[in-house]
Motif scaffolding. Structure first.
Motif, PDB file in Angstrom:
ATOM      1  N   ALA A  14       5.860  -6.359  -5.004  1.00  0.00           N
ATOM      2  CA  ALA A  14       4.452  -5.979  -4.915  1.00  0.00           C
ATOM      3  C   ALA A  14       4.311  -4.512  -5.272  1.00  0.00           C
ATOM      4  CB  ALA A  14       3.909  -6.254  -3.510  1.00  0.00           C
ATOM      5  N   PHE A  15       3.067  -4.083  -5.473  1.00  0.00           N
ATOM      6  CA  PHE A  15       2.785  -2.669  -5.726  1.00  0.00           C
ATOM      7  C   PHE A  15       1.435  -2.345  -5.081  1.00  0.00           C
ATOM      8  CE2 PHE A  15       1.029  -5.062  -9.216  1.00  0.00           C
ATOM      9  CZ  PHE A  15      -0.198  -4.470  -9.484  1.00  0.00           C
ATOM     10  N   ILE A  16       1.177  -1.076  -4.921  1.00  0.00           N
ATOM     11  CA  ILE A  16      -0.054  -0.619  -4.293  1.00  0.00           C
ATOM     12  C   ILE A  16      -1.034  -0.182  -5.383  1.00  0.00           C
ATOM     13  CG2 ILE A  16      -1.104   0.998  -2.663  1.00  0.00           C
ATOM     14  CD1 ILE A  16       0.799  -0.962  -1.366  1.00  0.00           C
ATOM     15  N   LEU A  17      -2.236  -0.739  -5.324  1.00  0.00           N
ATOM     16  CA  LEU A  17      -3.282  -0.363  -6.270  1.00  0.00           C
ATOM     17  C   LEU A  17      -4.549  -0.048  -5.474  1.00  0.00           C
ATOM     18  CD1 LEU A  17      -4.247  -0.077  -9.218  1.00  0.00           C
ATOM     19  CD2 LEU A  17      -4.893  -2.498  -9.152  1.00  0.00           C
ATOM     20  N   ARG A  18      -4.910   1.251  -5.473  1.00  0.00           N
ATOM     21  CA  ARG A  18      -6.088   1.705  -4.735  1.00  0.00           C
ATOM     22  C   ARG A  18      -6.075   1.203  -3.284  1.00  0.00           C
ATOM     23  NH1 ARG A  18      -8.009   0.943  -9.938  1.00  0.00           N
ATOM     24  NH2 ARG A  18      -8.572  -1.235  -9.553  1.00  0.00           N
ATOM     25  N   ASN A  19      -4.964   1.508  -2.603  1.00  0.00           N
ATOM     26  CA  ASN A  19      -4.780   1.182  -1.182  1.00  0.00           C
ATOM     27  C   ASN A  19      -4.788  -0.323  -0.903  1.00  0.00           C
ATOM     28  OD1 ASN A  19      -4.674   3.938  -0.445  1.00  0.00           O
ATOM     29  ND2 ASN A  19      -6.928   4.026  -0.415  1.00  0.00           N
ATOM     30  N   ARG A  20      -4.486  -1.105  -1.923  1.00  0.00           N
ATOM     31  CA  ARG A  20      -4.424  -2.558  -1.744  1.00  0.00           C
ATOM     32  C   ARG A  20      -3.086  -3.058  -2.252  1.00  0.00           C
ATOM     33  NH1 ARG A  20      -8.995  -6.975  -3.703  1.00  0.00           N
ATOM     34  NH2 ARG A  20      -7.855  -8.846  -3.017  1.00  0.00           N
ATOM     35  N   THR A  21      -2.423  -3.912  -1.474  1.00  0.00           N
ATOM     36  CA  THR A  21      -1.131  -4.460  -1.878  1.00  0.00           C
ATOM     37  C   THR A  21      -1.350  -5.641  -2.824  1.00  0.00           C
ATOM     38  OG1 THR A  21      -0.150  -3.817   0.235  1.00  0.00           O
ATOM     39  CG2 THR A  21       1.023  -5.469  -1.074  1.00  0.00           C
ATOM     40  N   ILE A  22      -0.772  -5.546  -4.005  1.00  0.00           N
ATOM     41  CA  ILE A  22      -0.940  -6.577  -5.031  1.00  0.00           C
ATOM     42  C   ILE A  22       0.409  -7.252  -5.284  1.00  0.00           C
ATOM     43  CG2 ILE A  22      -1.699  -7.069  -7.384  1.00  0.00           C
ATOM     44  CD1 ILE A  22      -3.922  -5.960  -5.664  1.00  0.00           C
ATOM     45  N   PRO A  23       0.528  -8.571  -5.086  1.00  0.00           N
ATOM     46  CA  PRO A  23       1.781  -9.264  -5.425  1.00  0.00           C
ATOM     47  C   PRO A  23       2.055  -9.150  -6.918  1.00  0.00           C
ATOM     48  CG  PRO A  23       0.300 -10.680  -4.152  1.00  0.00           C
ATOM     49  CD  PRO A  23      -0.494  -9.488  -4.547  1.00  0.00           C
TER      50      PRO A  23
ATOM     51  N   GLY B 109      -8.474 -17.274  -7.527  1.00  0.00           N
ATOM     52  CA  GLY B 109      -9.163 -17.573  -6.284  1.00  0.00           C
ATOM     53  C   GLY B 109      -9.751 -16.302  -5.700  1.00  0.00           C
ATOM     54  N   ASP B 110      -9.427 -16.038  -4.437  1.00  0.00           N
ATOM     55  CA  ASP B 110      -9.897 -14.814  -3.783  1.00  0.00           C
ATOM     56  C   ASP B 110      -8.880 -13.683  -3.870  1.00  0.00           C
ATOM     57  OD1 ASP B 110     -12.233 -16.108  -3.024  1.00  0.00           O
ATOM     58  OD2 ASP B 110     -11.361 -16.844  -1.154  1.00  0.00           O
ATOM     59  N   ASP B 111      -7.747 -13.911  -4.521  1.00  0.00           N
ATOM     60  CA  ASP B 111      -6.651 -12.932  -4.540  1.00  0.00           C
ATOM     61  C   ASP B 111      -6.523 -12.259  -5.903  1.00  0.00           C
ATOM     62  OD1 ASP B 111      -5.932 -13.682  -1.905  1.00  0.00           O
ATOM     63  OD2 ASP B 111      -4.831 -15.408  -2.696  1.00  0.00           O
ATOM     64  N   GLN B 112      -6.081 -11.007  -5.859  1.00  0.00           N
ATOM     65  CA  GLN B 112      -5.711 -10.293  -7.076  1.00  0.00           C
ATOM     66  C   GLN B 112      -4.190 -10.311  -7.190  1.00  0.00           C
ATOM     67  OE1 GLN B 112      -7.377  -6.385  -7.400  1.00  0.00           O
ATOM     68  NE2 GLN B 112      -9.501  -7.085  -7.171  1.00  0.00           N
ATOM     69  N   ILE B 113      -3.694 -10.630  -8.381  1.00  0.00           N
ATOM     70  CA  ILE B 113      -2.250 -10.757  -8.605  1.00  0.00           C
ATOM     71  C   ILE B 113      -1.889  -9.998  -9.872  1.00  0.00           C
ATOM     72  CG2 ILE B 113      -0.365 -12.378  -9.101  1.00  0.00           C
ATOM     73  CD1 ILE B 113      -1.813 -14.430  -7.413  1.00  0.00           C
ATOM     74  N   GLY B 114      -0.751  -9.284  -9.837  1.00  0.00           N
ATOM     75  CA  GLY B 114      -0.250  -8.591 -11.007  1.00  0.00           C
ATOM     76  C   GLY B 114       0.751  -9.448 -11.760  1.00  0.00           C
ATOM     77  N   VAL B 115       0.654  -9.453 -13.082  1.00  0.00           N
ATOM     78  CA  VAL B 115       1.573 -10.217 -13.929  1.00  0.00           C
ATOM     79  C   VAL B 115       2.217  -9.237 -14.910  1.00  0.00           C
ATOM     80  CG1 VAL B 115       1.822 -12.086 -15.582  1.00  0.00           C
ATOM     81  CG2 VAL B 115       0.176 -12.304 -13.708  1.00  0.00           C
ATOM     82  N   ALA B 116       3.555  -9.105 -14.840  1.00  0.00           N
ATOM     83  CA  ALA B 116       4.278  -8.165 -15.693  1.00  0.00           C
ATOM     84  C   ALA B 116       4.590  -8.795 -17.043  1.00  0.00           C
ATOM     85  CB  ALA B 116       5.570  -7.736 -15.009  1.00  0.00           C
ATOM     86  N   VAL B 117       4.391  -8.024 -18.122  1.00  0.00           N
ATOM     87  CA  VAL B 117       4.709  -8.475 -19.480  1.00  0.00           C
ATOM     88  C   VAL B 117       5.580  -7.419 -20.136  1.00  0.00           C
ATOM     89  CG1 VAL B 117       2.572  -9.800 -19.671  1.00  0.00           C
ATOM     90  CG2 VAL B 117       2.615  -7.414 -20.431  1.00  0.00           C
TER      91      VAL B 117
END
Length: 652
Positions: free
Chosen positions: A561-570, A598-606
Motif C-alpha cells: 500500500a501507499f499513502i495518498l493525501r492521508n489515505r491508505t491506498i492498496p 466500488g467505494d474503494d480507491q485502488i492503485g495499479v502499478a504499470v
C-alpha cells in the motif's frame, strides 16, 4: 434465405405486433374504433402476405380471425374478452410460427395441429356470436361515412352501398400507384370527392411527386369486388357498408377518422448490416486518423516544423469530420425502447392469467432511444426481472387484501434518459425481499459464514442475490425463482456496458435499476506497458496517475500500500493481475494508476504510461469472447492490435 421469405418475416413481425397492441388496447377500451380498424387491417394484410406462400392452414386461421373482426366492425358482434382472447391466441401462434417459416418455408407438424385447434376455437366463437346476432345493436359509423350516407342514400337494389375513404401514401407514385386510375376501376361508382390532407403549399414548396389527396367515394359494388381492387393497399383504404333506411340506427356517434398518413413518420427500411458496415468504416477512419499524430511528431523530430504543422492541421480537420461522421452513423442506429417494451403487455397478461394474479403493467418512457444492439439485447434480462416480479413478487389477491394493499398488483417498467445514459426501472409492489432471509440463505448455501453474514449491512446483504446460484426459495418455479439467475442478468447488463442495482423493502416491493450507455461511442484510452506488451485502459476508469519512489510503497500483510493525501491506498501490480512476466526493475520508481472500484480507491502499478488514444473498441468474439478482464480490442495508429482492459473486473 430467400429474399421474399425474408421480407415476409420482417413485415409479418411488424403486423403481429401491431395487431397485438391494438387488441390489448381494445381490451381496456372496447369502443375505440381506431384500434379496431387497425387490428382488422393488420390481420387482413397479414392474410394477404401469407397467401403468397404455401401456408394454407395459416391462411385459413387468419381468414376466420378476419371474419370475426369484420363482424365487430359491422357492429354485429360485441368487442369483449370472448372475442379478444381467441384472436390473441391466433396472434401468438403466428408469431411463434414465423421462425419455422423462415428456416423451412412451411409450418411444423406441431404448428399444423395448433392450426386445427385454433380453427375450431374461432368457428365455435363465430357460431355462438351468430346465434346472438339479432339482439346486438348496429355500431356507429365514422363522421366521413355518415356525411356520405346523408348525401347519397343507399340504392334501392338488393346490393350493398359502400362508402370509401382512400388516403394514398404521399410517395405512392414511386410505388407505381395511380390513385385516380384505381378509383376509376371501382364497379357501380356513384360519387367521387377529391380533397387535400393539408393546405395547398406555395409554389416554392410544391412537390409534384408527392400525393396529398383524400378521395371519398360511394359505390353500389359488392364489398368483395372493392377489396379485390384495393388488395395491395388495404392500409390506405377504409370501406364502410352504409346501413339501409330500415336498418338506420337512431343516433350516429362521432368517431375520429383513421390516422392520416401525413401524420405518420416517413421511414426507409435499411438492412442493419449496412449500418454496421458504416460503423466499421468509421472505426477504420478513426484508426487512420490516429496514425497522423505520430507522423507529425516524426516530421518535427526531423527538423521539418512546417510539414509537422501541416500534418497537425490536417489531423485536426480529419478528427472533426470523423467525429461528425461517427455521430451521424450512431444516430442512424438509434431506435426507441418501445421495440422491446411493447413485447411485455401480452406476456404479462398471459402469465398473470396462468398464475391467477390480477395486476396492471404500467409502461413509461418507451420513446427513449438507445443503440439498436442495446435495445435488442435488453429483452432477455428485462424478461427475467419482470417474470420474477410476477411469480414471486406480486402476492395473490387474498393475501394483498389481508395486507391492506390494492387487490390488483402493479409492475412498473419505466425508462428515462440521464445525460449520456438511459436508466430503466422494473418495480413491483409485492412482498419485497428481507435482508435477514437473504443472509440465512447465503449461509445455508455456503456463500458466507454466519459471522460474516451477521456483519453485513442491509444494503450489502441485499446484493447477495446477485451471487451465482443464490436463491431464497427451496422450490424452483416453472417461470422463475427470486434470485435464481440474477447473476446472469447482471452479466448481461455488464456486457452492454451498464450496471444493475436493486432496492427492496419487505412488504412494499422491489425495484431493479438498470443504467446503460445510450450508444457505443468512441473511447478515450490510456495506453500502458506491462511485461513488454501494450494495453488500453479507458480514461473514464482512471481517477489520477502517480509516480512514487520505491521507498513510498510499504508492505501490509500479504500485500502492499501507499499513502495518498492521508489515505491508505492498496497497491496491485497489473503484471500479476494479467499473469505476465514483470520487466520493471525492483528499485525502479512506481508508475501508478489510481482507479475507483466500488467505494474503494485502488492503485495499479504499470511498467510505463505510453500515450493517449481515441479509438472505437470492438467487443470480443470467437474464442476470446467472455475472457475475464478484457472489454474488447482496438487498433492503434500503427496498425497494432490493442487489448482494452476492464480493471474493475480484473481486480474483483
Amino acid at each position: 434465405m430467400d429474399e421474399l421469405i425474408e421480407q415476409f418475416a420482417i413485415e409479418a413481425r411488424e403486423l403481429v405486433q401491431r395487431a397485438s397492441d391494438d387488441l390489448m388496447a381494445l381490451e381496456t377500451d372496447a369502443g375505440n374504433r381506431e384500434h379496431l380498424e387497425s387490428a382488422f387491417r393488420a390481420i387482413h394484410t397479414l392474410k394477404g402476405s401469407v397467401a403468397l406462400f404455401d401456408l394454407v392452414p395459416m391462411q385459413d386461421v387468419l381468414h376466420h380471425a378476419e371474419d370475426l373482426l369484420s363482424q365487430a366492425r359491422a357492429g354485429t358482434i360485441a368487442v369483449d374478452a370472448t372475442l379478444i382472447d381467441p384472436l390473441l391466441s391466433v396472434i401468438e401462434w403466428v408469431d411463434d410460427s414465423i421462425e419455422a417459416i423462415v428456416e423451412t418455408g412451411h409450418l411444423s407438424d406441431a404448428q399444423d395441429k395448433q392450426a386445427l385447434r385454433l380453427l375450431g376455437l374461432l368457428a365455435s366463437e363465430m357460431t355462438e356470436r351468430e346465434s346472438d346476432e339479432a339482439t346486438l345493436p348496429l355500431t356507429a359509423i365514422p363522421d366521413w361515412a355518415f356525411s356520405l350516407a346523408e348525401r347519397f342514400s343507399p340504392s334501392d337494389t338488393s346490393g350493398s352501398t359502400i362508402a370509401i375513404r382512400y388516403e394514398p401514401h404521399p410517395e405512392c407514385f414511386f410505388n407505381g400507384d395511380d390513385p385516380l386510375a384505381t378509383i376509376s376501376r371501382l364497379p357501380n361508382l356513384r360519387h367521387v370527392t377529391l380533397s387535400l390532407k393539408e393546405p395547398f403549399p406555395s409554389k416554392n414548396d410544391y412537390d409534384p411527386f408527392r400525393c396529398s389527396l383524400v378521395i371519398e367515394a360511394v359505390t353500389d359494388g359488392p364489398l368483395s369486388d372493392l377489396e379485390a381492387v384495393f388488395r395491395l393497399i388495404p392500409d390506405q383504404v377504409s370501406l364502410i357498408e352504409l346501413p339501409r333506411p330500415d336498418d338506420q340506427p337512431a343516433s350516429m356517434a362521432t368517431d375520429d377518422p383513421p390516422a392520416r398518413l401525413a401524420d405518420r413518420q416517413t421511414t426507409m427500411r435499411v438492412d442493419t448490416a449496412r449500418i454496421d458496415k458504416l460503423i466499421e468504416i468509421a472505426g477504420e477512419l478513426v484508426t487512420a486518423k490516429n496514425g497522423l499524430a505520430p507522423l507529425a511528431e516524426d516530421a518535427r523530430s526531423r527538423g521539418d516544423g512546417a510539414l509537422s504543422r501541416r500534418i497537425g492541421s490536417s489531423h485536426a480537420e480529419i478528427e472533426r469530420l470523423v467525429a461528425s461522421l461517427y455521430n451521424a452513423v450512431t444516430q442512424a442506429r438509434m431506435v426507441p425502447l418501445e421495440q422491446t417494451f411493447r413485447r411485455f403487455p401480452r406476456l404479462v397478461r398471459e402469465t398473470s392469467v396462468k398464475l391467477g394474479k390480477a395486476l396492471d403493467l404500467v409502461i413509461e418512457g418507451e420513446t427513449v432511444e438507445a443503440d439498436r444492439e442495446i435495445v435488442e439485447n435488453l429483452f432477455e434480462p428485462l424478461l427475467h426481472l419482470v417474470r420474477n416480479g410476477l411469480d414471486h413478487g406480486i402476492e395473490l389477491e387474498g393475501e394483498r387484501l389481508r395486507l391492506a394493499k390494492p387487490a390488483r398488483g402493479r409492475i412498473l417498467l419505466r425508462a428515462r434518459r440521464r445525460g449520456d445514459q438511459i436508466e430503466i426501472e422494473v418495480t413491483d409492489d409485492g412482498r419485497g425481499m428481507d435482508a435477514e432471509v437473504i443472509r440465512k440463505a447465503a449461509v445455508d448455501r455456503g456463500l458466507l459464514t454466519s459471522h460474516h453474514a451477521a456483519a453485513l449491512p442491509e444494503s450489502e446483504a441485499l446484493l447477495l442475490v446477485f451471487a451465482p446460484g443464490f436463491s431464497t426459495t427451496s422450490e424452483v418455479s416453472k417461470l422463475s425463482g427470486r434470485g435464481v439467475g440474477l447473476d446472469a442478468v447482471q452479466r448481461a447488463i455488464r456486457r452492454l456496458g451498464g450496471t444493475l442495482d436493486m432496492q427492496s423493502t419487505p412488504g412494499s416491493g422491489t425495484t431493479f435499476t438498470l443504467r446503460l450507455p445510450i450508444s457505443f461511442s468512441m473511447t478515450q484510452l490510456m495506453v500502458v506497458e506491462v511485461g513488454g506488451e501494450r494495453y488500453g485502459i479507458p480514461i473514464s476508469e482512471i481517477l489520477e496517475t502517480q509516480k512514487l519512489p520505491a521507498a513510498a510503497v510499504q508492505p501490509i500483510k500479504e500485500g502492499r500500500a501507499f499513502i495518498l493525501r492521508n489515505r491508505t491506498i492498496p497497491l496491485l501490480d497489473l503484471a500479476e493481475l494479467l499473469q505476465v512476466p514483470r520487466t520493471r526493475a525492483a528499485v525502479q520508481d512506481f508508475k501508478i494508476l489510481v482507479v475507483q472500484v466500488g467505494d474503494d480507491q485502488i492503485g495499479v502499478a504499470v511498467d510505463a504510461i505510453a500515450e493517449r488514444a481515441e479509438t472505437l473498441t470492438r467487443p470480443l468474439s470467437g474464442l476470446l469472447q467472455g475472457v475475464t478482464g478484457v472489454a474488447g480490442t482496438t487498433l492503434l495508429g500503427d496498425g497494432r492490435v490493442l487489448l482494452v482492459l476492464d480493471l474493475a473486473e480484473l481486480i474483483r
